[in-house]
Design a protein around this motif. Structure first.
Motif, PDB file in Angstrom:
ATOM      1  N   ILE A   1       2.182  34.089 -56.861  1.00 49.26           N
ATOM      2  CA  ILE A   1       2.096  32.804 -57.555  1.00 49.26           C
ATOM      3  C   ILE A   1       3.296  32.637 -58.475  1.00 49.26           C
ATOM      4  O   ILE A   1       3.897  33.613 -58.933  1.00 49.26           O
ATOM      5  CB  ILE A   1       0.791  32.701 -58.376  1.00 49.26           C
ATOM      6  CG1 ILE A   1       0.700  33.823 -59.421  1.00 49.26           C
ATOM      7  CG2 ILE A   1      -0.422  32.736 -57.474  1.00 49.26           C
ATOM      8  CD1 ILE A   1      -0.502  33.718 -60.317  1.00 49.26           C
ATOM      9  N   THR A   2       3.644  31.398 -58.742  1.00 50.95           N
ATOM     10  CA  THR A   2       4.791  31.093 -59.591  1.00 50.95           C
ATOM     11  C   THR A   2       4.404  31.222 -61.065  1.00 50.95           C
ATOM     12  O   THR A   2       3.221  31.131 -61.415  1.00 50.95           O
ATOM     13  CB  THR A   2       5.284  29.666 -59.323  1.00 50.95           C
ATOM     14  OG1 THR A   2       4.246  28.736 -59.702  1.00 50.95           O
ATOM     15  CG2 THR A   2       5.621  29.468 -57.844  1.00 50.95           C
ATOM     16  N   PRO A   3       5.395  31.408 -61.939  1.00 47.66           N
ATOM     17  CA  PRO A   3       5.089  31.484 -63.378  1.00 47.66           C
ATOM     18  C   PRO A   3       4.372  30.234 -63.900  1.00 47.66           C
ATOM     19  O   PRO A   3       3.492  30.345 -64.759  1.00 47.66           O
ATOM     20  CB  PRO A   3       6.470  31.646 -64.019  1.00 47.66           C
ATOM     21  CG  PRO A   3       7.303  32.295 -62.950  1.00 47.66           C
ATOM     22  CD  PRO A   3       6.808  31.715 -61.662  1.00 47.66           C
ATOM     23  N   LEU A   4       4.737  29.054 -63.395  1.00 51.40           N
ATOM     24  CA  LEU A   4       4.079  27.823 -63.844  1.00 51.40           C
ATOM     25  C   LEU A   4       2.607  27.813 -63.448  1.00 51.40           C
ATOM     26  O   LEU A   4       1.727  27.474 -64.266  1.00 51.40           O
ATOM     27  CB  LEU A   4       4.788  26.600 -63.254  1.00 51.40           C
ATOM     28  CG  LEU A   4       4.147  25.238 -63.593  1.00 51.40           C
ATOM     29  CD1 LEU A   4       4.157  25.018 -65.095  1.00 51.40           C
ATOM     30  CD2 LEU A   4       4.878  24.111 -62.862  1.00 51.40           C
ATOM     31  N   THR A   5       2.335  28.203 -62.202  1.00 51.26           N
ATOM     32  CA  THR A   5       0.945  28.262 -61.744  1.00 51.26           C
ATOM     33  C   THR A   5       0.147  29.272 -62.567  1.00 51.26           C
ATOM     34  O   THR A   5      -1.002  29.015 -62.944  1.00 51.26           O
ATOM     35  CB  THR A   5       0.893  28.654 -60.257  1.00 51.26           C
ATOM     36  OG1 THR A   5       1.591  27.665 -59.489  1.00 51.26           O
ATOM     37  CG2 THR A   5      -0.541  28.742 -59.767  1.00 51.26           C
TER      38      THR A   5
ATOM     39  N   ARG B   1     -19.124  37.064 -52.596  1.00 53.65           N
ATOM     40  CA  ARG B   1     -19.803  36.309 -51.533  1.00 53.65           C
ATOM     41  C   ARG B   1     -19.236  34.904 -51.352  1.00 53.65           C
ATOM     42  O   ARG B   1     -18.999  34.445 -50.238  1.00 53.65           O
ATOM     43  CB  ARG B   1     -21.307  36.230 -51.855  1.00 53.65           C
ATOM     44  CG  ARG B   1     -22.114  35.350 -50.908  1.00 53.65           C
ATOM     45  CD  ARG B   1     -22.121  35.915 -49.496  1.00 53.65           C
ATOM     46  NE  ARG B   1     -22.929  35.106 -48.594  1.00 53.65           N
ATOM     47  CZ  ARG B   1     -22.500  34.011 -47.974  1.00 53.65           C
ATOM     48  NH1 ARG B   1     -21.246  33.600 -48.167  1.00 53.65           N
ATOM     49  NH2 ARG B   1     -23.302  33.364 -47.170  1.00 53.65           N
ATOM     50  N   PHE B   2     -19.005  34.204 -52.452  1.00 55.42           N
ATOM     51  CA  PHE B   2     -18.582  32.804 -52.368  1.00 55.42           C
ATOM     52  C   PHE B   2     -17.138  32.560 -52.797  1.00 55.42           C
ATOM     53  O   PHE B   2     -16.625  31.451 -52.614  1.00 55.42           O
ATOM     54  CB  PHE B   2     -19.505  31.936 -53.236  1.00 55.42           C
ATOM     55  CG  PHE B   2     -20.957  32.036 -52.862  1.00 55.42           C
ATOM     56  CD1 PHE B   2     -21.438  31.424 -51.715  1.00 55.42           C
ATOM     57  CD2 PHE B   2     -21.835  32.758 -53.641  1.00 55.42           C
ATOM     58  CE1 PHE B   2     -22.779  31.525 -51.357  1.00 55.42           C
ATOM     59  CE2 PHE B   2     -23.178  32.864 -53.314  1.00 55.42           C
ATOM     60  CZ  PHE B   2     -23.643  32.245 -52.163  1.00 55.42           C
ATOM     61  N   GLY B   3     -16.495  33.578 -53.355  1.00 56.76           N
ATOM     62  CA  GLY B   3     -15.121  33.427 -53.803  1.00 56.76           C
ATOM     63  C   GLY B   3     -15.052  33.103 -55.285  1.00 56.76           C
ATOM     64  O   GLY B   3     -15.841  32.291 -55.773  1.00 56.76           O
ATOM     65  N   PRO B   4     -14.108  33.712 -56.020  1.00 55.52           N
ATOM     66  CA  PRO B   4     -14.011  33.469 -57.463  1.00 55.52           C
ATOM     67  C   PRO B   4     -13.798  31.999 -57.804  1.00 55.52           C
ATOM     68  O   PRO B   4     -14.375  31.494 -58.777  1.00 55.52           O
ATOM     69  CB  PRO B   4     -12.790  34.312 -57.874  1.00 55.52           C
ATOM     70  CG  PRO B   4     -12.652  35.347 -56.810  1.00 55.52           C
ATOM     71  CD  PRO B   4     -13.123  34.698 -55.543  1.00 55.52           C
ATOM     72  N   LYS B   5     -12.986  31.311 -57.021  1.00 57.52           N
ATOM     73  CA  LYS B   5     -12.699  29.909 -57.321  1.00 57.52           C
ATOM     74  C   LYS B   5     -13.959  29.057 -57.211  1.00 57.52           C
ATOM     75  O   LYS B   5     -14.243  28.227 -58.085  1.00 57.52           O
ATOM     76  CB  LYS B   5     -11.621  29.378 -56.381  1.00 57.52           C
ATOM     77  CG  LYS B   5     -11.299  27.903 -56.600  1.00 57.52           C
ATOM     78  CD  LYS B   5     -10.177  27.422 -55.687  1.00 57.52           C
ATOM     79  CE  LYS B   5      -9.863  25.946 -55.928  1.00 57.52           C
ATOM     80  NZ  LYS B   5      -8.744  25.469 -55.074  1.00 57.52           N
ATOM     81  N   ASN B   6     -14.727  29.241 -56.148  1.00 50.89           N
ATOM     82  CA  ASN B   6     -15.929  28.429 -55.944  1.00 50.89           C
ATOM     83  C   ASN B   6     -16.972  28.685 -57.029  1.00 50.89           C
ATOM     84  O   ASN B   6     -17.587  27.755 -57.554  1.00 50.89           O
ATOM     85  CB  ASN B   6     -16.534  28.719 -54.567  1.00 50.89           C
ATOM     86  CG  ASN B   6     -15.636  28.269 -53.437  1.00 50.89           C
ATOM     87  OD1 ASN B   6     -14.879  27.303 -53.575  1.00 50.89           O
ATOM     88  ND2 ASN B   6     -15.683  28.969 -52.316  1.00 50.89           N
TER      89      ASN B   6
ATOM     90  N   LEU C   1      -6.685  39.506 -65.022  1.00 53.67           N
ATOM     91  CA  LEU C   1      -6.280  40.842 -64.594  1.00 53.67           C
ATOM     92  C   LEU C   1      -5.573  40.803 -63.245  1.00 53.67           C
ATOM     93  O   LEU C   1      -4.672  41.606 -62.974  1.00 53.67           O
ATOM     94  CB  LEU C   1      -7.501  41.761 -64.516  1.00 53.67           C
ATOM     95  CG  LEU C   1      -8.111  42.205 -65.846  1.00 53.67           C
ATOM     96  CD1 LEU C   1      -9.439  42.911 -65.614  1.00 53.67           C
ATOM     97  CD2 LEU C   1      -7.157  43.109 -66.614  1.00 53.67           C
ATOM     98  N   ASN C   2      -5.964  39.851 -62.400  1.00 54.74           N
ATOM     99  CA  ASN C   2      -5.382  39.756 -61.064  1.00 54.74           C
ATOM    100  C   ASN C   2      -4.050  39.014 -61.030  1.00 54.74           C
ATOM    101  O   ASN C   2      -3.197  39.313 -60.196  1.00 54.74           O
ATOM    102  CB  ASN C   2      -6.363  39.068 -60.113  1.00 54.74           C
ATOM    103  CG  ASN C   2      -7.550  39.947 -59.757  1.00 54.74           C
ATOM    104  OD1 ASN C   2      -7.439  41.171 -59.762  1.00 54.74           O
ATOM    105  ND2 ASN C   2      -8.682  39.335 -59.469  1.00 54.74           N
TER     106      ASN C   2
ATOM    107  N   MET D   1      -5.713  27.052 -58.548  1.00 52.67           N
ATOM    108  CA  MET D   1      -6.230  28.388 -58.253  1.00 52.67           C
ATOM    109  C   MET D   1      -6.463  28.554 -56.767  1.00 52.67           C
ATOM    110  O   MET D   1      -6.986  27.661 -56.099  1.00 52.67           O
ATOM    111  CB  MET D   1      -7.547  28.619 -59.010  1.00 52.67           C
ATOM    112  CG  MET D   1      -8.066  30.042 -58.923  1.00 52.67           C
ATOM    113  SD  MET D   1      -9.459  30.306 -60.059  1.00 52.67           S
ATOM    114  CE  MET D   1      -9.923  31.976 -59.639  1.00 52.67           C
ATOM    115  N   ARG D   2      -6.064  29.688 -56.225  1.00 46.87           N
ATOM    116  CA  ARG D   2      -6.239  29.980 -54.807  1.00 46.87           C
ATOM    117  C   ARG D   2      -7.695  30.317 -54.515  1.00 46.87           C
ATOM    118  O   ARG D   2      -8.355  30.985 -55.300  1.00 46.87           O
ATOM    119  CB  ARG D   2      -5.364  31.169 -54.375  1.00 46.87           C
ATOM    120  CG  ARG D   2      -3.864  30.892 -54.426  1.00 46.87           C
ATOM    121  CD  ARG D   2      -3.108  32.169 -54.118  1.00 46.87           C
ATOM    122  NE  ARG D   2      -1.670  31.959 -54.150  1.00 46.87           N
ATOM    123  CZ  ARG D   2      -0.930  31.686 -53.073  1.00 46.87           C
ATOM    124  NH1 ARG D   2      -1.511  31.624 -51.882  1.00 46.87           N
ATOM    125  NH2 ARG D   2       0.374  31.508 -53.168  1.00 46.87           N
TER     126      ARG D   2
END
Length: 522
Positions: A16-20, A84-89, A137-138, A198-199
């Motif tokens: 990911i870019t610094p801006l993101t 199970r559902f993804g951190p973003k969701n 952390l990620n 967010m991805r």
């Protein structure tokens, strides 16, 4: 992409870019701040809510505890839901649900509706703090996690600390409903940012969810909180209800522990508790949670009822604690691991002990400048403990367990806050009643002193005098009761000193050379 690449993908912080990264950090910090803020923002507004909602003192306390208990129960499955559902969701559902239930709290028309909406607010808000932490952390490299955790820690710590200040200001300027409406703009901004930047990623292997452990833990926490909250009005263990709730809580925690140690896929992975740093950090986080919420929950009524502060003045008087916390966290963020984090925490624990001891000596006529000094020292102590604790907790933990580790720390912090609030409130009530009886006993032998004209107004031999004397005794008994509660918090902080000896100093890993951090892409 090759199979090897799938097994060892490029770290997220390199994709990911610094801006993101900056925008995601702002969004998750807004989510963290909202959740942490709402654990205390209603404290100073409770008397106003009580009148509007026609609630008694026992019922209105559930506005605070229902939120904390729901957050504690729903923190445990955050790791599984994320896989199970993804951190973003999960983060998006939590943000939307938290914002909507905040608005519902603001329009509640009865105490039943308020408690229900606050419980749902805690359910949706439970995932915000651990997912925000694991996200940071990620998206940050190992050498930049110290400053990132200091930023995140500010949100977690400043929320409960600044909650009463913001709540008092909004209640005094508008009305108590705005302490919930204030979440709307921040919730919308955070949701939009997460959607865009967010991805959406999920784990390759989804673990089986431990429904049995989750149910047992929920029952145990519910039984514990019911016993703590209703004990004052039910004469504690003189009531069969409290005995039953205490048995349910004790048996529930025992069965949860046995189940966790014997099942193959427990709700909280065993790896969390076999890591010495994480286990010590979880125990210390529980003790920090005891002080974090209960100290501010005690201070707000102390200033309003005994020292005569208005709701806004009480809120402003408590604000500097946040400045002390912020300053300490900024210092820790700059220091990082240059100075042993255990030494940083030692200084923080000592500051906490000193500040709580000073609070045991307070009287209602304590000067504003001394109050500011004490709470700034206390805020600095909390910051010096909390920030290094995040670094040492995850220093030796398997990266695959970060989500579960963050959830476990949030769980114990929420349990600590719930227990601390209920226990300190009970200590104030019980000790005030006890001291009232003691002081009344010593007044009787000196009844003849009040026969003079100058003392006749408070003579206990007349109805009016007895009423005035009772008010004086009640005030003095309350002062002693609050001092005993501050003393209990000081004693509960002492074990943190011994936990420091169980922690290992985190080692800073050298930055990998180009091409060594991950396998090559096809």
């Amino acid at each position: 992409m090759s199979a090897a690449t799938t097994a060892n993908p490029i770290p997220l912080h390199e994709r990911i870019t610094p801006l993101t990264r900056t925008i995601i950090t702002i969004c998750v910090m807004l989510a963290t701040l909202m959740q942490a803020l709402d654990s205390t923002i209603a404290n100073v507004a409770l008397p106003y809510m009580q009148g509007t909602l026609s609630a008694n003192s026992d019922q209105i306390n559930w506005v605070l505890t229902s939120y904390v208990v729901a957050a504690a129960i729903m923190t445990a499955p955050v790791g599984w839901m994320s896989a199970r559902f993804g951190p973003k969701n999960v983060l998006l559902v939590s943000l939307v649900g938290f914002t909507v239930t905040s608005m519902l709290c603001g329009i509640a028309g009865s105490i039943g509706e308020m408690v229900l909406f606050r419980f749902l607010q805690g359910v949706f808000g439970a995932a915000l703090v651990p997912l925000s932490q694991s996200t940071l952390l990620n998206i940050y490299s190992l050498e930049k996690r110290g400053p990132a955790m200091s930023i995140w820690g500010m949100g977690v710590m400043l929320g409960p600390i600044l909650g009463p200040t913001l709540g008092g200001y909004l209640t005094d300027l508008y009305n108590w409903r705005y302490v919930f409406f204030v979440n709307l703009p921040f919730g919308i901004l955070a949701t939009v940012g997460i959607i865009i930047f967010m991805r959406g990623e999920t784990e390759l292997k989804v673990p089986r969810f431990d429904w049995t452990g989750f149910a047992i833990l929920g029952i145990a926490l519910a039984g514990l909180q019911l016993a703590l909250d209703r004990g004052e009005t039910k004469d504690w263990f003189g009531s069969n209800e409290i005995i039953a709730e205490a048995i349910i809580a004790g048996l529930g925690f025992y069965l949860f522990t046995v189940h966790m140690l014997t099942t193959d896929k427990p709700l909280l992975p065993k790896g969390i508790f076999t890591d010495r740093n994480m286990l010590s950090a979880i125990l210390m986080m529980f003790l920090v949670g005891l002080v974090l919420l209960s100290s501010s929950a005690l201070l707000a009524p102390y200033l309003q009822k005994l020292s005569g502060y208005s709701v806004r003045e009480a809120g402003l008087e408590m604000a500097p604690r946040g400045f002390g916390t912020m300053a300490a966290m900024m210092i820790c963020g700059r220091i990082g691991t240059k100075i042993d984090v255990r030494l940083q925490m030692l200084v923080g624990i000592l500051l906490l002990l000193v500040s709580l001891y000073w609070m045991t000596l307070w009287t209602p006529d304590v000067s504003s400048s001394w109050i500011l000094t004490v709470i700034i020292v206390q805020g600095a102590g909390l910051g010096l403990v909390f920030m290094p604790l995040q670094l040492i907790a995850f220093a030796t933990l398997d990266p695959r367990l970060r989500g579960d580790g963050a959830a476990a720390m949030s769980l114990t912090r929420n349990i600590g806050m719930a227990i601390g609030t209920s226990v300190t409130s009970a200590i104030v009530t019980q000790m005030s009643q006890y001291e009232h009886a003691v002081l009344s006993y010593f007044v009787k032998p000196f009844a003849h002193v009040f026969t003079s004209d100058s003392m006749a107004a408070i003579a206990p031999t007349t109805a009016q005098g007895a009423q005035m004397m009772n008010q004086i005794i009640d005030r003095q008994a309350n002062i002693i009761g609050y001092g005993d509660s501050f003393m209990a918090l000081m004693i509960s902080t002492v074990p943190c000193l011994f936990l420091l000896f169980l922690m290992r100093k985190p080692k800073v890993q050298p930055k990998p050379a180009p091409g060594e951090a991950h396998v090559a892409m096809d």
